[in-house]
Enzyme design. Structure first.
Site, PDB file in Angstrom:
ATOM      1  N   ASP A  11       1.486  18.574   1.058  1.00  0.00           N
ATOM      2  CA  ASP A  11       0.454  19.584   1.287  1.00  0.00           C
ATOM      3  C   ASP A  11       1.042  20.617   2.255  1.00  0.00           C
ATOM      4  O   ASP A  11       2.254  20.596   2.530  1.00  0.00           O
ATOM      5  CB  ASP A  11      -0.857  18.937   1.793  1.00  0.00           C
ATOM      6  CG  ASP A  11      -0.716  18.358   3.197  1.00  0.00           C
ATOM      7  OD1 ASP A  11       0.401  18.367   3.763  1.00  0.00           O
ATOM      8  OD2 ASP A  11      -1.742  17.889   3.740  1.00  0.00           O
ATOM      9  N   CYS A  68       2.668  14.597   4.161  1.00  0.00           N
ATOM     10  CA  CYS A  68       1.503  15.328   4.683  1.00  0.00           C
ATOM     11  C   CYS A  68       1.576  15.216   6.196  1.00  0.00           C
ATOM     12  O   CYS A  68       2.596  14.747   6.722  1.00  0.00           O
ATOM     13  CB  CYS A  68       0.196  14.819   4.081  1.00  0.00           C
ATOM     14  SG  CYS A  68      -0.277  13.142   4.541  1.00  0.00           S
ATOM     15  N   HIS A 136      10.097 -12.328  -1.120  1.00  0.00           N
ATOM     16  CA  HIS A 136       9.341 -11.068  -1.125  1.00  0.00           C
ATOM     17  C   HIS A 136       8.830 -10.710  -2.514  1.00  0.00           C
ATOM     18  O   HIS A 136       7.837  -9.999  -2.652  1.00  0.00           O
ATOM     19  CB  HIS A 136      10.202  -9.934  -0.566  1.00  0.00           C
ATOM     20  CG  HIS A 136      10.673 -10.201   0.819  1.00  0.00           C
ATOM     21  ND1 HIS A 136       9.815 -10.328   1.888  1.00  0.00           N
ATOM     22  CD2 HIS A 136      11.920 -10.422   1.310  1.00  0.00           C
ATOM     23  CE1 HIS A 136      10.501 -10.595   2.988  1.00  0.00           C
ATOM     24  NE2 HIS A 136      11.787 -10.666   2.662  1.00  0.00           N
TER      25      HIS A 136
HETATM   26  C1  RB5 Z   1      -3.973  18.411   6.968  1.00  0.00           C
HETATM   27  O1  RB5 Z   1      -4.439  19.067   8.084  1.00  0.00           O
HETATM   28  C2  RB5 Z   1      -3.890  16.923   7.212  1.00  0.00           C
HETATM   29  O2  RB5 Z   1      -5.163  16.376   7.330  1.00  0.00           O
HETATM   30  C3  RB5 Z   1      -3.097  16.237   6.121  1.00  0.00           C
HETATM   31  O3  RB5 Z   1      -1.836  16.786   6.049  1.00  0.00           O
HETATM   32  C4  RB5 Z   1      -2.841  14.748   6.269  1.00  0.00           C
HETATM   33  O4  RB5 Z   1      -2.379  14.442   7.558  1.00  0.00           O
HETATM   34  C5  RB5 Z   1      -3.907  13.856   5.818  1.00  0.00           C
HETATM   35  O5  RB5 Z   1      -3.781  12.637   5.812  1.00  0.00           O
END
Ligand code: RB5
Length: 155
Positions: A11, A68, A136
């Protein structure tokens, strides 16, 4: 030998580190398949986690990389897909253990908490570490056991 295609996605919070990891994957001899996001504009992480995890679930690729801010949202979404084992790793040691013990097939990086240098080191370690199998193997198989299924119901 054809290059292994590795899908990678983030993202907005992971965008910058993703760009570095795309270059790192390419330098390491992989085909980095950058499925977005393609700018730092705000986006929703599930829109990227699901398409990447679907590729792993269907067996179209062996492994993928997600980023993210914390790594958590991407991991939550990716791990809803059967057969996907998405591991949030913030050190090379955790990345290695996620391969050795859990046979992780998606690496998830918490982009707001790792440097560019550490991100590349984590990626490299994850790519180069194999699954240990043995005890595992049984544990990893049990991950896919439906909750509430009678014990020993698996063929
Ligand atoms: C974005 O601000 C943030 O919430 C996203 O990148 C992530 O950390 C969500 O889990």
């Amino acid at each position: 030998m054809p290059k292994e295609r590795i899908p990678i996605a983030s993202d907005h919070a992971g965008f910058e580190l993703k760009q570095h990891l795309v270059s790192a994957l390419t330098a390491l001899g992989f085909e980095a398949d950058d499925i977005g996001t393609h700018s730092p504009a705000s986006t929703d992480y599930p829109d990227y986690a699901h398409p990447l995890a679907e590729q792993v679930e269907r067996g179209e690729v062996k492994r993928g990389v997600l980023l993210c801010g914390t790594g958590l949202g991407m991991a939550y979404a990716a791990n809803r897909h059967p057969g996907v084992r998405a591991a949030v790793a913030w050190t090379p040691e955790i990345a290695a253990l996620s391969r050795k013990h859990n046979d992780s097939n998606v690496l998830v990086l918490p982009a707001r908490f790792v440097s560019e240098e550490d991100g590349v080191a984590i990626l490299k370690t994850w790519l180069e570490t194999g699954f240990e199998g043995g005890r595992h193997e049984r544990r990893v198989e049990k991950i896919e056991t439906p909750i509430g299924a009678p014990k020993g119901a698996n063929p």
